[in-house]
Design an enzyme around this catalytic site. Structure first.
Site: not given
Length: 317
Positions: A56, A87-88, A14
């Site tokens: 990700s 972040t995932d 992101t």
């Protein structure tokens, strides 16, 4: 004073995304992200390597190998590494590199953002600042720098899909905090106890099965039949999985997995405190059939540990 050398390994996420007709998609390079924190160009020498450009969600174990090898190949040239990442799956990647970079003697710091760099209200710049300060802090090890927190890489989990805090530390104290432009370490520095060793072989045949009311034991056997060599069982509480007192008795399925050479490791669905399978009879019975307690390790950390152990077991044979 000689400037420290920092290597930024960019992977997308992101933080590097821009809008497309179908939603956000990684587009910014590592150099683009560095432009958001120009002050660090004055106090350290920064190089950037673009490893990949991915949401990700698409990160796989082979990307962990790429990241780990990139650090290992350059670790004598740089004082620290900063990895920009979505972040995932950041907690999975940080846990993986924590295990793969055994006795790493420099900081390896992951960061990203909940909002893309350059948009109104983004957390990208602040997280990059936090990560740079952690990298320059000199504490060896793998960390996630996010939302003002410095979290040990093998103890992090994404807890929020939208809030800028995003990540939490699970069963260890925070390593540090960054606030008001200052980094404060909250734990003692870890001692490097041996020579650096890169574990760059992974066996991806590891699955996670969450135990829920109504789940049939046949599902565990199907995982075994599909070729899984290890299965992480997310049980209840301290490690509870239904036994012969339940219509969904998993004990025969445990025996089936053991007979087929599939390791079973039990963790908990609870966020904190880990498992203690000696506490209840139900856990003792599971252990007697080969289920291993995962202790206080997160699912993310157990996944990486098992992938490494399975691969190295094959090499040893």
């Amino acid at each position: 004073m000689k400037k420290k050398r920092i290597c930024v390994l960019a992977t997308g996420g992101t933080i590097a995304s821009r809008p497309t007709p179908n939603g956000l998609m990684p587009a910014l390079t590592g150099e683009d992200l560095l432009a958001a924190v120009p002050e660090f160009q004055e106090i350290c020498d920064v190089d950037c390597v673009q490893l990949c450009q991915l949401d990700s969600t698409n990160i796989q174990p082979e990307h962990w190998i790429t990241m780990a090898r990139a650090v290992a190949e350059r670790r004598t040239e740089y004082d620290a590494f900063l990895i920009t990442h979505g972040t995932d799956t950041m907690a999975y990647s940080a846990a993986a590199l924590s295990a793969m970079l055994e006795n790493i003697d420099c900081p390896v710091v992951f960061t990203g953002s909940q909002l893309p760099a350059g948009v109104s209200g983004t957390d990208a710049e602040q997280n990059l600042l936090t990560a740079f300060h952690a990298a320059l802090g000199g504490r060896a090890g793998v960390y996630i720098a996010f939302g003002g927190k410095i979290i040990f890489g093998d103890d992090a989990r994404k807890l929020c899909t939208m809030q800028l805090t995003a990540f939490g530390n699970i069963n260890r104290p925070l390593a540090g905090r960054f606030a008001g432009g200052h980094l404060t370490w909250l734990t003692e520095a870890s001692n490097v106890t041996g020579a650096f060793h890169l574990h760059d072989q992974l066996d991806p045949h590891v699955a996670v099965l969450k135990i829920v009311p109504g789940l049939q034991p046949k599902m565990l056997e199907l995982f075994v039949d599909a070729g899984c060599r290890a299965i992480i069982l997310e049980g209840y509480g301290l490690g509870g999985i239904p036994d012969q007192e339940s219509p969904a008795n998993f004990l025969p399925a445990f025996s089936y997995a053991k007979e087929h050479g599939c390791r079973l490791v039990c963790t908990t669905q609870c966020t904190y405190d880990g498992v203690d399978m000696d506490h209840y009879e139900i856990g003792v019975r599971a252990q007697q059939l080969g289920v291993e307690p995962g202790g206080r390790r997160t699912t993310e950390a157990l996944l990486a540990k098992l992938m490494i152990e399975l691969a190295e077991q094959d090499d040893a044979n």
